[in-house]
Scaffold this motif. Sequence first.
Motif, PDB file in Angstrom:
ATOM      1  N   LYS A 371       0.860  -1.198   0.000  1.00  0.00           N
ATOM      2  CA  LYS A 371       0.000   0.000   0.000  1.00  0.00           C
ATOM      3  C   LYS A 371       0.891   1.240   0.000  1.00  0.00           C
ATOM      4  O   LYS A 371       0.593   2.232  -0.644  1.00  0.00           O
ATOM      5  CB  LYS A 371      -0.893   0.008   1.253  1.00  0.00           C
ATOM      6  N   MET A 372       1.994   1.137   0.755  1.00  0.00           N
ATOM      7  CA  MET A 372       2.919   2.276   0.817  1.00  0.00           C
ATOM      8  C   MET A 372       3.535   2.533  -0.554  1.00  0.00           C
ATOM      9  O   MET A 372       3.739   3.685  -0.945  1.00  0.00           O
ATOM     10  CB  MET A 372       4.017   1.998   1.854  1.00  0.00           C
ATOM     11  N   THR A 373       3.833   1.455  -1.287  1.00  0.00           N
ATOM     12  CA  THR A 373       4.385   1.613  -2.637  1.00  0.00           C
ATOM     13  C   THR A 373       3.428   2.437  -3.496  1.00  0.00           C
ATOM     14  O   THR A 373       3.835   3.346  -4.219  1.00  0.00           O
ATOM     15  CB  THR A 373       4.616   0.228  -3.284  1.00  0.00           C
ATOM     16  N   GLY A 374       2.125   2.134  -3.397  1.00  0.00           N
ATOM     17  CA  GLY A 374       1.104   2.879  -4.150  1.00  0.00           C
ATOM     18  C   GLY A 374       1.048   4.330  -3.733  1.00  0.00           C
ATOM     19  O   GLY A 374       0.909   5.227  -4.569  1.00  0.00           O
ATOM     20  N   ARG A 375       1.176   4.564  -2.412  1.00  0.00           N
ATOM     21  CA  ARG A 375       1.160   5.944  -1.897  1.00  0.00           C
ATOM     22  C   ARG A 375       2.349   6.735  -2.431  1.00  0.00           C
ATOM     23  O   ARG A 375       2.232   7.883  -2.834  1.00  0.00           O
ATOM     24  CB  ARG A 375       1.202   5.940  -0.357  1.00  0.00           C
ATOM     25  N   MET A 376       3.520   6.090  -2.412  1.00  0.00           N
ATOM     26  CA  MET A 376       4.737   6.760  -2.885  1.00  0.00           C
ATOM     27  C   MET A 376       4.605   7.147  -4.352  1.00  0.00           C
ATOM     28  O   MET A 376       5.008   8.241  -4.768  1.00  0.00           O
ATOM     29  CB  MET A 376       5.948   5.845  -2.672  1.00  0.00           C
ATOM     30  N   GLU A 377       4.013   6.244  -5.126  1.00  0.00           N
ATOM     31  CA  GLU A 377       3.817   6.522  -6.563  1.00  0.00           C
ATOM     32  C   GLU A 377       2.880   7.714  -6.752  1.00  0.00           C
ATOM     33  O   GLU A 377       3.127   8.603  -7.577  1.00  0.00           O
ATOM     34  CB  GLU A 377       3.223   5.268  -7.225  1.00  0.00           C
ATOM     35  N   ALA A 378       1.784   7.743  -5.946  1.00  0.00           N
ATOM     36  CA  ALA A 378       0.818   8.850  -6.043  1.00  0.00           C
ATOM     37  C   ALA A 378       1.477  10.177  -5.675  1.00  0.00           C
ATOM     38  O   ALA A 378       1.221  11.210  -6.302  1.00  0.00           O
ATOM     39  CB  ALA A 378      -0.371   8.572  -5.111  1.00  0.00           C
ATOM     40  N   GLY A 405      -2.665  16.873  -3.265  1.00  0.00           N
ATOM     41  CA  GLY A 405      -2.895  16.301  -4.604  1.00  0.00           C
ATOM     42  C   GLY A 405      -2.860  14.782  -4.627  1.00  0.00           C
ATOM     43  O   GLY A 405      -3.507  14.152  -5.469  1.00  0.00           O
ATOM     44  N   SER A 406      -2.112  14.174  -3.692  1.00  0.00           N
ATOM     45  CA  SER A 406      -1.980  12.706  -3.700  1.00  0.00           C
ATOM     46  C   SER A 406      -2.853  12.036  -2.649  1.00  0.00           C
ATOM     47  O   SER A 406      -2.818  10.807  -2.488  1.00  0.00           O
ATOM     48  CB  SER A 406      -0.515  12.316  -3.461  1.00  0.00           C
ATOM     49  N   GLY A 407      -3.637  12.858  -1.912  1.00  0.00           N
ATOM     50  CA  GLY A 407      -4.515  12.290  -0.886  1.00  0.00           C
ATOM     51  C   GLY A 407      -3.736  11.708   0.287  1.00  0.00           C
ATOM     52  O   GLY A 407      -4.160  10.731   0.898  1.00  0.00           O
ATOM     53  N   THR A 408      -2.582  12.308   0.599  1.00  0.00           N
ATOM     54  CA  THR A 408      -1.744  11.815   1.699  1.00  0.00           C
ATOM     55  C   THR A 408      -1.467  12.949   2.687  1.00  0.00           C
ATOM     56  O   THR A 408      -1.973  14.061   2.522  1.00  0.00           O
ATOM     57  CB  THR A 408      -0.399  11.260   1.171  1.00  0.00           C
ATOM     58  N   GLN A 409      -0.663  12.648   3.699  1.00  0.00           N
ATOM     59  CA  GLN A 409      -0.274  13.649   4.700  1.00  0.00           C
ATOM     60  C   GLN A 409       1.136  14.169   4.374  1.00  0.00           C
ATOM     61  O   GLN A 409       1.904  13.497   3.694  1.00  0.00           O
ATOM     62  CB  GLN A 409      -0.248  13.021   6.102  1.00  0.00           C
ATOM     63  N   VAL A 410       1.480  15.330   4.945  1.00  0.00           N
ATOM     64  CA  VAL A 410       2.815  15.901   4.728  1.00  0.00           C
ATOM     65  C   VAL A 410       3.893  14.936   5.236  1.00  0.00           C
ATOM     66  O   VAL A 410       4.946  14.773   4.614  1.00  0.00           O
ATOM     67  CB  VAL A 410       2.952  17.293   5.414  1.00  0.00           C
ATOM     68  N   GLN A 411       3.604  14.241   6.374  1.00  0.00           N
ATOM     69  CA  GLN A 411       4.612  13.290   6.890  1.00  0.00           C
ATOM     70  C   GLN A 411       4.862  12.131   5.916  1.00  0.00           C
ATOM     71  O   GLN A 411       5.962  11.574   5.876  1.00  0.00           O
ATOM     72  CB  GLN A 411       4.261  12.762   8.289  1.00  0.00           C
ATOM     73  N   ASP A 412       3.812  11.759   5.104  1.00  0.00           N
ATOM     74  CA  ASP A 412       4.002  10.713   4.077  1.00  0.00           C
ATOM     75  C   ASP A 412       4.965  11.214   2.994  1.00  0.00           C
ATOM     76  O   ASP A 412       5.794  10.450   2.490  1.00  0.00           O
ATOM     77  CB  ASP A 412       2.662  10.319   3.424  1.00  0.00           C
ATOM     78  N   VAL A 413       4.829  12.499   2.640  1.00  0.00           N
ATOM     79  CA  VAL A 413       5.725  13.092   1.632  1.00  0.00           C
ATOM     80  C   VAL A 413       7.154  13.096   2.176  1.00  0.00           C
ATOM     81  O   VAL A 413       8.107  12.724   1.474  1.00  0.00           O
ATOM     82  CB  VAL A 413       5.277  14.528   1.255  1.00  0.00           C
ATOM     83  N   ASN A 414       7.301  13.488   3.454  1.00  0.00           N
ATOM     84  CA  ASN A 414       8.634  13.497   4.080  1.00  0.00           C
ATOM     85  C   ASN A 414       9.252  12.102   4.091  1.00  0.00           C
ATOM     86  O   ASN A 414      10.432  11.919   3.787  1.00  0.00           O
ATOM     87  CB  ASN A 414       8.548  14.016   5.527  1.00  0.00           C
ATOM     88  N   LYS A 415       8.428  11.110   4.439  1.00  0.00           N
ATOM     89  CA  LYS A 415       8.912   9.722   4.517  1.00  0.00           C
ATOM     90  C   LYS A 415       9.365   9.234   3.140  1.00  0.00           C
ATOM     91  O   LYS A 415      10.401   8.605   2.983  1.00  0.00           O
ATOM     92  CB  LYS A 415       7.780   8.831   5.048  1.00  0.00           C
ATOM     93  N   MET A 416       8.565   9.556   2.105  1.00  0.00           N
ATOM     94  CA  MET A 416       8.905   9.134   0.742  1.00  0.00           C
ATOM     95  C   MET A 416      10.217   9.783   0.293  1.00  0.00           C
ATOM     96  O   MET A 416      11.084   9.119  -0.288  1.00  0.00           O
ATOM     97  CB  MET A 416       7.766   9.510  -0.206  1.00  0.00           C
ATOM     98  N   LEU A 417      10.393  11.074   0.589  1.00  0.00           N
ATOM     99  CA  LEU A 417      11.618  11.783   0.194  1.00  0.00           C
ATOM    100  C   LEU A 417      12.833  11.194   0.913  1.00  0.00           C
ATOM    101  O   LEU A 417      13.913  11.067   0.330  1.00  0.00           O
ATOM    102  CB  LEU A 417      11.492  13.279   0.490  1.00  0.00           C
TER     103      LEU A 417
END
Length: 455
Positions: A371-378, A405-417
């Motif tokens: 699921k995280m892989t899908g989130r990272m792609e979004a 835009g990706s339907g996620t939280q800022v912390q998800d963006v930080n984690k992906m980066l």
Amino acid sequence: MFENLSERLSQSLRNIGGRGRLTEDNIKDTLREVRMALLEADVALPVVKDFIKAVKERAIGAEVNKNLNPGQVFIKIVQSELEAAMGEGNVPLNLATQPPAVIMMAGLQGAGKTTSVGKLARYLKEKQKKKVMVVSADVYRPAAIKQLETLAAEVDVIFFPSTIEQDPVDIAEAAIAHARKQFIDVVLVDTAGRLAIDEDMMAEIGRLQKAINPIETLFVVDAMTGQDAANTAKAFNEALPLTGVILTKTDGDARGGAALSIRHITGKPIKFLGIGEKNDALEPFHPDRVASRILGMGDVLSLIEEVESKVDKKQAEKVAKKVMKSGKFSLEDFRDQLQQMKSMGGMMGMLDKMPGMGAMSGQMKGQLDDKMTGRMEAIINSMTPQERKHPDIIKGSRKRRIAQGSGTQVQDVNKMLKQFTQMQKMMKKMKGGGMQKMMRQMGGKMPPGMMPPGR
């Protein structure tokens, strides 16, 4: 599949290393652990007893040669006996008959039978280049006929129509007659889900089997029912001359008891594993590869086959050349890799097949689930081309916009980066001869007897 068993066995087998030779005394505790691990994996008791007896007989007094320590000898014996319990090798479908080869599918309600018909149709069409037709003889569940029609359209094979007013034997005979005229190679006959204790339904499937005389009668069974799967297969085998088993939902079964019990209890080989919901999630069953996976040694051959059939080679080569030459790895490259992994059953599916990753994949599940892989792609898709090329510019307001835009939280963006940065560092090490050095450093994490290249 087999996560729990793999973890328990790996722990037990580590305890036996360092001995000068294997004796009854020094393998007693390890055998007890192996026995408990198998029982916890819901392996049938008769199978466990025979397995332990065979390992003990082969292990006691086994001489240790200079290349292998006692732990490695014991692992080899356990691996060999695991393979023997599940069957000596892959047993392919028998299609050697005057076309059409008729394959009848039987099984309990809810075991994934109709879905398996669709998967098998796709497998035969793509891997064996067969012209395939499917037909439903399930006259008790109108939705089953519609479901099979939908699946046939998805995998692009011929669907032979039927209705609930018809007799199952008439449906199957009409389909086979039509297949002969159309020069079809394989006809897959889906049947109604039934219980072994339902005498009328069992009599009906027996009548159908005699009428169409299929070259293969496959029993579809849910792996998550454990040793009950083996007992149900045995009951069906007494009513029908089964030729093999398709074990479904193995991706949801952490124990693996069914896979280890079926061959021993029924005498019939497992021919395929259902490894997910998608219509390409079906793989031939190889006992040697599965035994290797159980012991945490990975399944490199299956991984290679998946890479061969599912990876976009040109795209992969392009990224590899760029990284090897310049050490540069962009967010777009990262997204391409995530998409390639998704096509191969996701990150966890790949990790389970890699040597030495069995135990590690369990630890990483929380961090790298699919699921995280899908989130990272979004998240990457929500970035501008400039942001993908220069992730350093992604600060506060940009992060908020990307998260929205990706339907996620800022912390998800930080984690992906953060994960991208780690991957980028690893890719930079590949520049020049860095990959060899990295593989050598990983040597200590690999299971006994497995060495990385360059040693």
